[in-house]
Scaffold this active site. Structure first.
Site, mmCIF file in Angstrom:
data_model
loop_
_atom_site.group_PDB
_atom_site.id
_atom_site.type_symbol
_atom_site.label_atom_id
_atom_site.label_comp_id
_atom_site.label_asym_id
_atom_site.label_seq_id
_atom_site.Cartn_x
_atom_site.Cartn_y
_atom_site.Cartn_z
ATOM 1 N N GLU A 114 1.990 -2.979 -0.645
ATOM 2 C CA GLU A 114 1.391 -1.709 -1.100
ATOM 3 C C GLU A 114 1.026 -0.815 0.085
ATOM 4 O OE1 GLU A 114 1.759 -1.198 -4.089
ATOM 5 O OE2 GLU A 114 1.383 -3.003 -5.270
ATOM 6 N N HIS A 137 -7.305 -2.396 -2.556
ATOM 7 C CA HIS A 137 -6.667 -2.574 -3.865
ATOM 8 C C HIS A 137 -7.014 -3.971 -4.356
ATOM 9 C CE1 HIS A 137 -3.830 -3.134 -7.046
ATOM 10 N NE2 HIS A 137 -3.124 -4.018 -6.373
ATOM 11 N N HIS A 139 -7.443 -6.625 -8.215
ATOM 12 C CA HIS A 139 -7.164 -6.787 -9.643
ATOM 13 C C HIS A 139 -8.485 -7.047 -10.384
ATOM 14 C CE1 HIS A 139 -2.846 -8.207 -8.376
ATOM 15 N NE2 HIS A 139 -3.089 -6.941 -8.076
ATOM 16 N N GLU A 167 -26.713 4.171 -13.176
ATOM 17 C CA GLU A 167 -26.458 4.739 -11.851
ATOM 18 C C GLU A 167 -24.987 5.043 -11.554
ATOM 19 O OE1 GLU A 167 -28.655 2.437 -8.985
ATOM 20 O OE2 GLU A 167 -30.491 2.725 -10.128
ATOM 21 N N HIS A 208 -2.928 -3.328 -14.295
ATOM 22 C CA HIS A 208 -2.696 -3.904 -12.964
ATOM 23 C C HIS A 208 -3.994 -4.077 -12.166
ATOM 24 C CE1 HIS A 208 -0.017 -4.124 -9.146
ATOM 25 N NE2 HIS A 208 -1.225 -4.557 -8.874
HETATM 26 P P1 13P Z 1 0.786 -8.073 -1.443
HETATM 27 O O1 13P Z 1 0.740 -9.578 -1.423
HETATM 28 O O2 13P Z 1 2.102 -7.547 -0.935
HETATM 29 O O3 13P Z 1 -0.403 -7.470 -0.728
HETATM 30 O O4 13P Z 1 0.731 -7.597 -2.963
HETATM 31 C C1 13P Z 1 -0.332 -7.939 -3.782
HETATM 32 C C2 13P Z 1 -0.569 -6.942 -4.861
HETATM 33 O O5 13P Z 1 -1.664 -6.905 -5.393
HETATM 34 C C3 13P Z 1 0.504 -6.009 -5.256
HETATM 35 O O6 13P Z 1 0.040 -4.994 -6.077
HETATM 36 ZN ZN ZN Z 2 -1.853 -5.547 -7.119
#
Ligand code: 13P
Ligand code: ZN
Length: 269
Positions: A114, A137, A139, A167, A208
């Site tokens: 990413e 990023h 999940h 808040e 995602h």
């Molecule tokens: P990477 O292992 O390449 O960082 O990817 C993980 C991920 O969350 C892709 O969206």
């Molecule tokens: Zn991801």
């Protein structure tokens, strides 16, 4: 007083923390942090390039900048135990389309898939705020769950989150943006994420996860943590409601094709 840690140790610590929150299964999630030479000069010789990593991207104003970035395929669970394998420090080449590896990825690895989305986001956020440094990023479980039951309309999504904890509106008055399901690891999702980052520091990727930006690791994490907490309250107080959004079989096939995996015969329509 906080223990004295360098920026790589800080990233690894954060990865462990996020892993324990259950957000970063396997290699899910990635972190990048723009640093100055002085942040890493204690343990990195910036004159010494370990290897060059091709990366097809016009870095624009980011050329020459240094980034601490988690490696692709690296498990958040393992970052703290072996940072030198799972995390790298790269310089974006002045002449573009190449990264100079200065530290890390000791098993021959490379930055997160990413990275394009991270770099595009850094470029946009820096224009908005010269103190910007971090993109995360992850999940985040409840935020992800919410994209199955809530409309993806950004205004409505934000308003629901703001109402969940008192808040929230103070922490993210700019609200959150939402992207519909898209193939991850692509330039397209990177461009779309960065576009949204012009107005909000949080972009939810439906089905995602979430992208967050901030001046420090704490700030970017705190932003995501607050959104995730609000999403948790939403999920916990949700009446038995039907899922209204999902990942389709067509999208699952697109994923299988893009990542070259063989899917169980007959299990997709
Ligand atoms: P990477 O292992 O390449 O960082 O990817 C993980 C991920 O969350 C892709 O969206
Ligand atoms: Zn991801």
């Amino acid at each position: 007083m906080m223990r004295n840690t360098n920026i790589v140790e800080e990233v690894a610590l954060l990865a462990s923390n996020m892993y324990r929150l259950g957000w970063d299964e396997r290699n899910g999630g990635n972190i990048s942090c723009m640093v100055d030479e002085s942040d890493i000069s204690d343990f990195v010789n910036t004159e010494r390039v370990i290897r060059r990593i091709p990366f097809n991207c016009d870095f624009g104003e980011l050329a020459g900048r240094l980034f601490v970035v988690t490696g692709t395929g690296s498990y958040f669970k393992n970052m703290e135990r072996d940072p030198e394998k799972n995390i790298g420090i790269v310089r974006l080449c002045e002449n573009n389309r190449e990264l100079e590896l200065l530290w890390g990825y000791s098993d021959g690895g490379r930055p997160t898939s990413e990275l394009y989305a991270h770099l595009m986001t850094h470029a946009v956020r820096l224009k908005r705020d010269e103190a910007h440094r971090v993109v995360i990023h992850t999940h985040a479980t409840n935020t992800l769950a919410m994209t199955y039951t809530h409309t993806l309309d950004e205004r409505e999504f934000t308003r629901t989150l703001w109402r969940m904890c008192t808040e929230c509106i103070v922490v993210f008055p700019d609200g959150v943006s939402v992207l519909p399901w898209m193939l991850c690891g692509t330039d397209e999702i990177g461009r779309e994420t960065a576009k949204k980052m012009q107005d909000t520091r949080i972009v939810v990727w439906a089905q995602h996860g979430i992208f967050g930006a901030g001046r420090t690791l704490d700030e970017a994490f705190g932003l995501i943590e607050t959104v995730e907490k609000a999403a948790e309250i939403y999920i916990k107080t949700l009446p038995a409601e039907k899922i209204i959004n999902t990942i389709t079989d067509e999208q699952l096939k697109e994923l299988a094709k893009a990542f070259g995996v063989k899917v169980h015969e007959g299990w997709l329509q």
